[in-house]
Design a protein around this motif. Structure first.
Motif, PDB file in Angstrom:
ATOM      1  N   UNK A 201      68.932  -9.249  42.462  1.00  0.00           N
ATOM      2  CA  UNK A 201      68.255 -10.414  43.053  1.00  0.00           C
ATOM      3  C   UNK A 201      67.342 -10.018  44.203  1.00  0.00           C
ATOM      4  N   UNK A 202      67.513  -8.798  44.694  1.00  0.00           N
ATOM      5  CA  UNK A 202      66.663  -8.353  45.792  1.00  0.00           C
ATOM      6  C   UNK A 202      66.680  -6.830  45.861  1.00  0.00           C
ATOM      7  N   UNK A 203      65.537  -6.249  46.173  1.00  0.00           N
ATOM      8  CA  UNK A 203      65.438  -4.805  46.367  1.00  0.00           C
ATOM      9  C   UNK A 203      65.023  -4.562  47.808  1.00  0.00           C
ATOM     10  N   UNK A 204      65.873  -3.881  48.556  1.00  0.00           N
ATOM     11  CA  UNK A 204      65.587  -3.586  49.957  1.00  0.00           C
ATOM     12  C   UNK A 204      64.687  -2.357  50.025  1.00  0.00           C
ATOM     13  N   UNK A 205      63.385  -2.592  50.014  1.00  0.00           N
ATOM     14  CA  UNK A 205      62.428  -1.484  49.991  1.00  0.00           C
ATOM     15  C   UNK A 205      62.358  -0.737  51.320  1.00  0.00           C
ATOM     16  N   UNK A 206      62.854  -1.370  52.390  1.00  0.00           N
ATOM     17  CA  UNK A 206      62.820  -0.718  53.700  1.00  0.00           C
ATOM     18  C   UNK A 206      63.934   0.318  53.830  1.00  0.00           C
ATOM     19  N   UNK A 207      64.968   0.173  52.995  1.00  0.00           N
ATOM     20  CA  UNK A 207      66.086   1.113  53.061  1.00  0.00           C
ATOM     21  C   UNK A 207      65.688   2.452  52.445  1.00  0.00           C
ATOM     22  N   UNK A 208      66.100   3.563  53.051  1.00  0.00           N
ATOM     23  CA  UNK A 208      65.783   4.898  52.491  1.00  0.00           C
ATOM     24  C   UNK A 208      66.293   5.054  51.065  1.00  0.00           C
ATOM     25  N   UNK A 209      67.399   4.367  50.753  1.00  0.00           N
ATOM     26  CA  UNK A 209      67.988   4.485  49.422  1.00  0.00           C
ATOM     27  C   UNK A 209      67.527   3.387  48.468  1.00  0.00           C
TER      28      UNK A 209
ATOM     29  N   UNK B  10      70.062  -2.223  46.527  1.00  0.00           N
ATOM     30  CA  UNK B  10      69.897  -3.433  45.728  1.00  0.00           C
ATOM     31  C   UNK B  10      70.877  -4.507  46.182  1.00  0.00           C
ATOM     32  N   UNK B  11      70.447  -5.754  46.149  1.00  0.00           N
ATOM     33  CA  UNK B  11      71.348  -6.881  46.351  1.00  0.00           C
ATOM     34  C   UNK B  11      71.625  -7.459  44.970  1.00  0.00           C
ATOM     35  N   UNK B  12      72.904  -7.613  44.629  1.00  0.00           N
ATOM     36  CA  UNK B  12      73.306  -7.942  43.262  1.00  0.00           C
ATOM     37  C   UNK B  12      74.021  -9.285  43.181  1.00  0.00           C
TER      38      UNK B  12
END
Length: 273
Positions: A62-70, A73-75
């Motif tokens: 439902x969300x991809x944390x593009x700011x995170x180095x890894x 994903x939010x699921x």
């Protein structure tokens, strides 16, 4: 990189006070407790969530944390199950529904299959309540009311199902065409003029002329309808456009075959929706 909306399988590898940690291949994901299937949570004992670790889970991104180095994903397991449920429906299918909530624009409906709740909520838009003009949604349906409804469209990525009550009845125009009192056209509605302009730009159509005009007591709210009649014409087809209570005959000069003409009408109508 997995895209938002994708359903993927992973393994629960840990948990904290907010939710569970999930590994999907080389990717790291987080699933809040509110997004976990309630049935999975009910299997726990006295708040100990350690039993979740090691379990396989299918979840929707439902969300991809593009700011995170890894690129964490939010699921959501709930949305994954909802996506699977929505995929079972097809346009034209008749389903049972219970009115959940009344809104100005229509009603939200809980869809039931084989006597069990599917978890899918459909929209019964006000324009799909009746062939008659509807001023208020609750003039036609009430909360808690159960009824048969027809599936109009299915949007799997957005988990949306559009429903219709009026399509469970035959269009009164199709049953009263022979009894309509036609008159000469004085002025065509603006929507009809737009239909003519679009049709005349269609390859294979030579011209479109106004035919007769009439009024009938039924209407489809603000929708524009366009029908291909059974009237035989040597140089093409006769159409009937319905705008509110106005019926407008259109005479189309064309070499198109009937199937191609129907496709052209579908493209025209798509501009009004």
């Amino acid at each position: 990189m997995m895209l938002r909306g994708t359903v993927a399988e992973g393994t629960i590898v840990g948990f904290n006070k907010g939710g569970v940690l999930v590994d999907i291949g080389d990717l790291k994901g987080f699933m809040p407790y509110t997004k976990i299937d309630p049935e999975r949570l009910r299997a726990g004992h006295k708040g100990d969530l350690g039993y979740l670790v090691g379990q396989k889970v299918k979840a929707r991104i439902v969300q991809v944390d593009k700011e995170s180095p890894r690129k964490e994903l939010v699921l959501s397991e709930r949305q994954a199950k909802l996506t699977q449920a929505v995929q079972k429906f097809r346009p034209g299918q008749v389903v049972k529904g219970q009115i959940h909530r009344i809104e100005d624009y229509g009603a939200l409906v809980n869809i039931v299959m084989k006597g069990k709740a599917t978890g899918v909520q459909g929209l019964l838009h006000k324009s799909e309540l009746s062939w008659d003009l509807v001023m208020r949604t609750d003039d036609v349906v009430q909360e808690g009311q159960e009824m048969d409804l027809k599936v109009v469209s299915v949007d799997v990525p957005r988990c949306r199902v559009a429903l219709s009550l009026r399509q469970m009845q035959k269009d009164p125009l199709q049953t009263t065409m022979d009894s309509i009192q036609w008159k000469d056209t004085v002025q065509a509605p603006a929507e009809v003029e737009q239909i003519i302009q679009v049709l005349e730009l269609t390859a294979g159509i030579n011209s479109v002329k106004l035919g007769r005009q009439a009024e009938e007591p039924h209407t489809v709210a603000q929708d524009v309808e366009l029908y291909l009649t059974k009237q035989s014409r040597d140089d093409g087809f006769a159409l009937v456009a319905r705008v509110g209570k106005v019926l407008q005959e259109l005479l189309v000069d064309t070499q198109l075959r009937k199937d191609d003409m129907k496709k052209a009408l579908t493209r025209v109508l798509s501009r009004f929706r």
